[in-house]
Design a protein around this motif. Sequence first.
Motif, PDB file in Angstrom:
ATOM      1  N   HIS A 122      -4.199   3.193  -5.424  1.00  0.00           N
ATOM      2  CA  HIS A 122      -5.353   2.328  -5.643  1.00  0.00           C
ATOM      3  C   HIS A 122      -6.386   2.435  -4.528  1.00  0.00           C
ATOM      4  O   HIS A 122      -7.545   2.059  -4.705  1.00  0.00           O
ATOM      5  CB  HIS A 122      -4.906   0.867  -5.783  1.00  0.00           C
ATOM      6  CG  HIS A 122      -4.241   0.315  -4.544  1.00  0.00           C
ATOM      7  ND1 HIS A 122      -2.895   0.509  -4.278  1.00  0.00           N
ATOM      8  CD2 HIS A 122      -4.722  -0.405  -3.504  1.00  0.00           C
ATOM      9  CE1 HIS A 122      -2.575  -0.081  -3.136  1.00  0.00           C
ATOM     10  NE2 HIS A 122      -3.671  -0.640  -2.648  1.00  0.00           N
ATOM     11  N   ASN A 134       0.813  -1.226   0.000  1.00  0.00           N
ATOM     12  CA  ASN A 134       0.000   0.000   0.000  1.00  0.00           C
ATOM     13  C   ASN A 134       0.846   1.275   0.000  1.00  0.00           C
ATOM     14  O   ASN A 134       0.598   2.209   0.765  1.00  0.00           O
ATOM     15  CB  ASN A 134      -0.942   0.008   1.220  1.00  0.00           C
ATOM     16  CG  ASN A 134      -1.867  -1.186   1.222  1.00  0.00           C
ATOM     17  OD1 ASN A 134      -2.388  -1.584   0.185  1.00  0.00           O
ATOM     18  ND2 ASN A 134      -2.064  -1.781   2.391  1.00  0.00           N
ATOM     19  N   TYR A 135       1.827   1.307  -0.870  1.00  0.00           N
ATOM     20  CA  TYR A 135       2.737   2.458  -0.952  1.00  0.00           C
ATOM     21  C   TYR A 135       2.751   2.938  -2.406  1.00  0.00           C
ATOM     22  O   TYR A 135       3.291   2.270  -3.284  1.00  0.00           O
ATOM     23  CB  TYR A 135       4.137   2.050  -0.494  1.00  0.00           C
ATOM     24  CG  TYR A 135       5.100   3.198  -0.281  1.00  0.00           C
ATOM     25  CD1 TYR A 135       5.442   3.611   1.005  1.00  0.00           C
ATOM     26  CD2 TYR A 135       5.685   3.854  -1.361  1.00  0.00           C
ATOM     27  CE1 TYR A 135       6.344   4.653   1.202  1.00  0.00           C
ATOM     28  CE2 TYR A 135       6.573   4.905  -1.171  1.00  0.00           C
ATOM     29  CZ  TYR A 135       6.896   5.296   0.107  1.00  0.00           C
ATOM     30  OH  TYR A 135       7.794   6.332   0.305  1.00  0.00           O
ATOM     31  N   ARG A 136       2.087   4.080  -2.644  1.00  0.00           N
ATOM     32  CA  ARG A 136       1.972   4.643  -3.997  1.00  0.00           C
ATOM     33  C   ARG A 136       1.457   3.599  -4.986  1.00  0.00           C
ATOM     34  O   ARG A 136       0.343   3.127  -4.875  1.00  0.00           O
ATOM     35  CB  ARG A 136       3.313   5.223  -4.435  1.00  0.00           C
ATOM     36  CG  ARG A 136       3.657   6.540  -3.761  1.00  0.00           C
ATOM     37  CD  ARG A 136       4.866   7.170  -4.410  1.00  0.00           C
ATOM     38  NE  ARG A 136       5.214   8.429  -3.776  1.00  0.00           N
ATOM     39  CZ  ARG A 136       6.351   9.059  -4.004  1.00  0.00           C
ATOM     40  NH1 ARG A 136       7.248   8.577  -4.832  1.00  0.00           N
ATOM     41  NH2 ARG A 136       6.613  10.216  -3.393  1.00  0.00           N
ATOM     42  N   SER A 137       2.300   3.216  -5.950  1.00  0.00           N
ATOM     43  CA  SER A 137       1.854   2.270  -6.990  1.00  0.00           C
ATOM     44  C   SER A 137       1.924   0.820  -6.526  1.00  0.00           C
ATOM     45  O   SER A 137       1.576  -0.086  -7.280  1.00  0.00           O
ATOM     46  CB  SER A 137       2.727   2.437  -8.240  1.00  0.00           C
ATOM     47  OG  SER A 137       4.070   2.083  -7.960  1.00  0.00           O
ATOM     48  N   GLY A 164      -0.272  -3.601  -9.637  1.00  0.00           N
ATOM     49  CA  GLY A 164       0.666  -2.621  -9.131  1.00  0.00           C
ATOM     50  C   GLY A 164       2.089  -3.146  -9.201  1.00  0.00           C
ATOM     51  O   GLY A 164       2.358  -4.226  -9.729  1.00  0.00           O
ATOM     52  N   LYS A 177       0.728  -2.285  -4.393  1.00  0.00           N
ATOM     53  CA  LYS A 177      -0.280  -2.928  -3.546  1.00  0.00           C
ATOM     54  C   LYS A 177       0.410  -3.914  -2.613  1.00  0.00           C
ATOM     55  O   LYS A 177       0.223  -3.883  -1.399  1.00  0.00           O
ATOM     56  CB  LYS A 177      -1.321  -3.650  -4.410  1.00  0.00           C
ATOM     57  CG  LYS A 177      -2.185  -2.731  -5.260  1.00  0.00           C
ATOM     58  CD  LYS A 177      -3.198  -3.525  -6.064  1.00  0.00           C
ATOM     59  CE  LYS A 177      -4.060  -2.613  -6.924  1.00  0.00           C
ATOM     60  NZ  LYS A 177      -5.033  -3.389  -7.731  1.00  0.00           N
ATOM     61  N   PRO A 234      -0.014   2.587   4.279  1.00  0.00           N
ATOM     62  CA  PRO A 234       1.311   2.187   3.797  1.00  0.00           C
ATOM     63  C   PRO A 234       2.060   1.366   4.851  1.00  0.00           C
ATOM     64  O   PRO A 234       2.016   1.692   6.040  1.00  0.00           O
ATOM     65  CB  PRO A 234       2.015   3.525   3.538  1.00  0.00           C
ATOM     66  CG  PRO A 234       0.903   4.494   3.275  1.00  0.00           C
ATOM     67  CD  PRO A 234      -0.210   4.055   4.187  1.00  0.00           C
ATOM     68  N   LYS A 288       0.694   7.480   0.409  1.00  0.00           N
ATOM     69  CA  LYS A 288      -0.626   6.843   0.428  1.00  0.00           C
ATOM     70  C   LYS A 288      -0.948   6.271  -0.951  1.00  0.00           C
ATOM     71  O   LYS A 288      -0.745   6.923  -1.969  1.00  0.00           O
ATOM     72  CB  LYS A 288      -1.685   7.845   0.877  1.00  0.00           C
ATOM     73  CG  LYS A 288      -1.551   8.214   2.346  1.00  0.00           C
ATOM     74  CD  LYS A 288      -2.644   9.168   2.802  1.00  0.00           C
ATOM     75  CE  LYS A 288      -2.506   9.465   4.294  1.00  0.00           C
ATOM     76  NZ  LYS A 288      -3.525  10.411   4.782  1.00  0.00           N
ATOM     77  N   PRO A 289      -1.462   5.048  -0.975  1.00  0.00           N
ATOM     78  CA  PRO A 289      -1.563   4.297  -2.238  1.00  0.00           C
ATOM     79  C   PRO A 289      -2.520   4.912  -3.244  1.00  0.00           C
ATOM     80  O   PRO A 289      -3.568   5.467  -2.891  1.00  0.00           O
ATOM     81  CB  PRO A 289      -2.036   2.915  -1.794  1.00  0.00           C
ATOM     82  CG  PRO A 289      -2.716   3.149  -0.485  1.00  0.00           C
ATOM     83  CD  PRO A 289      -1.958   4.262   0.175  1.00  0.00           C
TER      84      PRO A 289
END
Length: 636
Positions: free
Chosen positions: A68, A16-19, A415, A21, A74, A65-66
Motif C-alpha cells: 500500500h 507495513n509488511y506486504r499486505s 489490509g 498495514k 516494515p 516493503k508494503p
Amino acid sequence: MDGINTMRIKSFQIKNYRSIKNSGVCYLSGDNITILAGKNESGKTTILEALEDFNTGKNIREEAKPLHNQEATPEIAVTFEVDKAELDNLFNKIGVEHSVTKDTSIEIIKKYPNEYSVSQETINLLAREDERKEKKKAIKDIYKQIKDIHSDYSQIGGTLPELSFENVTNLKNLLNRFKNQITPNLHIISDEKDKISISENLQGIINILTEMETLELLNDEFIKQIKQLIPNFVLFSSFDDIFPSEIPLANASNNEFIKDLAIISNLNLDMIRSGSPADRAGHKEQLNIKLKEDYEKFWTQDLTKVNIDWDSEKLYFFIKESGKFFPPGMRSKGRQWHLAFYIRISARSKEDVSNIILIDEPGLFLHAKAQKDILTKLQDSANDAPVIFSTHSPYLIETNKLSRVRLISRPEEDGTIVSNKIHKSADKETLTPIITAIGLDLSIGLDVAKDNNILVEGISDYYHLSAFKELLNFEFKKDVHFIPSAGADKIALLVSLMIGWGLNYCVVLDNDRQGREADTKLSKDFGHDDIKIILVSETEDEEIEDLFERDDFIKYILDDESNESLPEKKNSQLIKQRDLNYDKVLLSKSFFERRDEIRTSLSDNTRKSFQNLLTRIDETMGSFQEDGGSKAVDRS
C-alpha cells in the motif's frame, strides 16, 4: 534445558509488511498452540514470514516493503514475558542498580532492515520514569531561575536555548555553549548572589542532563543484551520441506536434515564413517529402533516403519511397508512431508535453545485422519516450544479448544488484520474451518454470524422446525435463524460463539436424558439467568419427534401407510429402533422437502404441538431488548 523459556512470547503486532498495514495485536494462546485460521490470500503466510524476519540473525526481507505504500517502513513488535531473575541478571550486566518485583512484559520492536528498539512503555520501566520526571522537574525549576537572571542582565550576552527533552545530548551541548558564551561577562552582574546562582545552576542542569544521558545509553546497552535472549523463530513450510531419500556422507555434517536427525536419534556420523563393523551394526539397530518407536506415536495410519541405512558413500532412508522397503520419493507427497515434519519439529522442540515453531499449512497434502496425527505431534512439541501455525483445515481445530484460534482476514481497505476472537464480522469463508470443526453443515446454507439464532440439537430438529415454520405460516416477531449443533453435548460451543459475537440466541433441547443433562450443564457454565433454554415438551423423555401424532409420524416421517406392523412405542423410540434401520436425518430432510404436499393433511394435534413450541421460542426471542439485554423467560 538451562536458559530455555526465560523469555516467553505473549503477543505480536505487525505494521507495513506486504499486505499488512496494521495487523493489530495478536495475543497468543495460553496453552502454547496458536492457530491462524483464514481463507487463502488472507495473509496467514505473510504473518509467519514477518515473525521469521524478527530473528536477530537476519534482515527483514526486501520484499516485505508494503504493497500500500513503498515508502512506509516494515515494523514487527513482539512482546515477551521475561523472568524476574533473568531481568535482574541483565540489569547487573549493564551496571544498573535496578530490579523488578515480578516477571515483566518487554516489547521489542524491529524496523526494516535490522533496527531493534524497545517500546516507550518498556523504556519507562527500564529508565525508572518516576526518576526521569523528578529530574525534568528539577531542570525546569533551575532553568526558570537562569532565564530570569539572564533577562535582567541581557548584556552578558549568549543565546539561552529553549528547554526541550527530545534530545538530551543536544540540550546539554547547547547549554554548555551558552555557559561558555556568558562566563567572560559574568562580572557585569552587580548582584553577587545572582552571579554565583547563574553559574552554579547552569552546571547543575548540565550535571542532571549527564545523568539522563547515561540512562539513555543504558537503554541501548539493554537492547544489546535483551536481543541475545530472543528465541529463534523457526518457519516450517508445507510447500518446501520434503523427506530426502538419500544424502551423500561427504555433505552430511553440514546437512540441516542430518543435524535435526542427530538431535532426536543420537545419530553419530563419526561412528558411521569410522566405527568398527560391530559398532556400526549396533548403532544402526539402535537408530532404527528409536525412529520406529518415536514415529509410530505420531503416525497411526498403518504399521509403517522408518529405516536408515548407509554404505561408504551415502546415507539412505526407507519407508518399510508390508515387509518391503521404499525410498520416500516413491511414496505420496503427503507422506514425504509428514516424515520431514516429524524430524524437523521434533528437533526444534528438543534442542537446547529457545525456539518458537512457525508452521505454514501443516498437513496440506494429508487426509483427515493423518491431519489428526499432525495435531497430536504439535501438542507434544508445544510442551517444549510455543507453536504458531496457519490452516484452513477443520481437522486441526479442536472443538473444545477454540480459544487457540485467531481469525485472519483481509478487508480491501484495511489490509491483513488479526482478530483474537471468533467474531461476527468475519465472512463465511474465513469461518469455514471453525464452523466445520464444531459440526455445522454448511450445505444447508447456514449463516452463524446473523443475529437472533435458535440453537437446536441436530439437523433433524433443524428440518422439523424449519418445516413447521412454513406449514403453520408462523410469523416470528424477529427475523430468526435455526442453527443445528452436532448433538446436545456440543451445543455449548455454539453458545460460546453467540456470546463471543454478542448475538441474541436461545437453545431448544429435547426433554430426554441428554437434553436435561445439557440443560443443567449450560445453566451451570453460563448462568441460569443468562441463558435461555426451551425444552420441546413438558413431558419427561419426550423428543421433538414425539410432538407428532403417531399416525402423522408414521405416514409423513416414516413414510409408511400402515402402522400395524410397528411396535407400540413413542415416536422417538421407534425411529431409533435398530432393526427398523431408520435414518432420522434423512427422514426429517425428506419431510422438509415434501412440506407443501402435506400442508393440509397433518392432524390438528400435531399442528397444535408445534404451534405451541414455536410460540414459546418466539416469546423467548422477543424478550431480548434492542440493547442486547433480556427479560426472564420461564422454561417449560
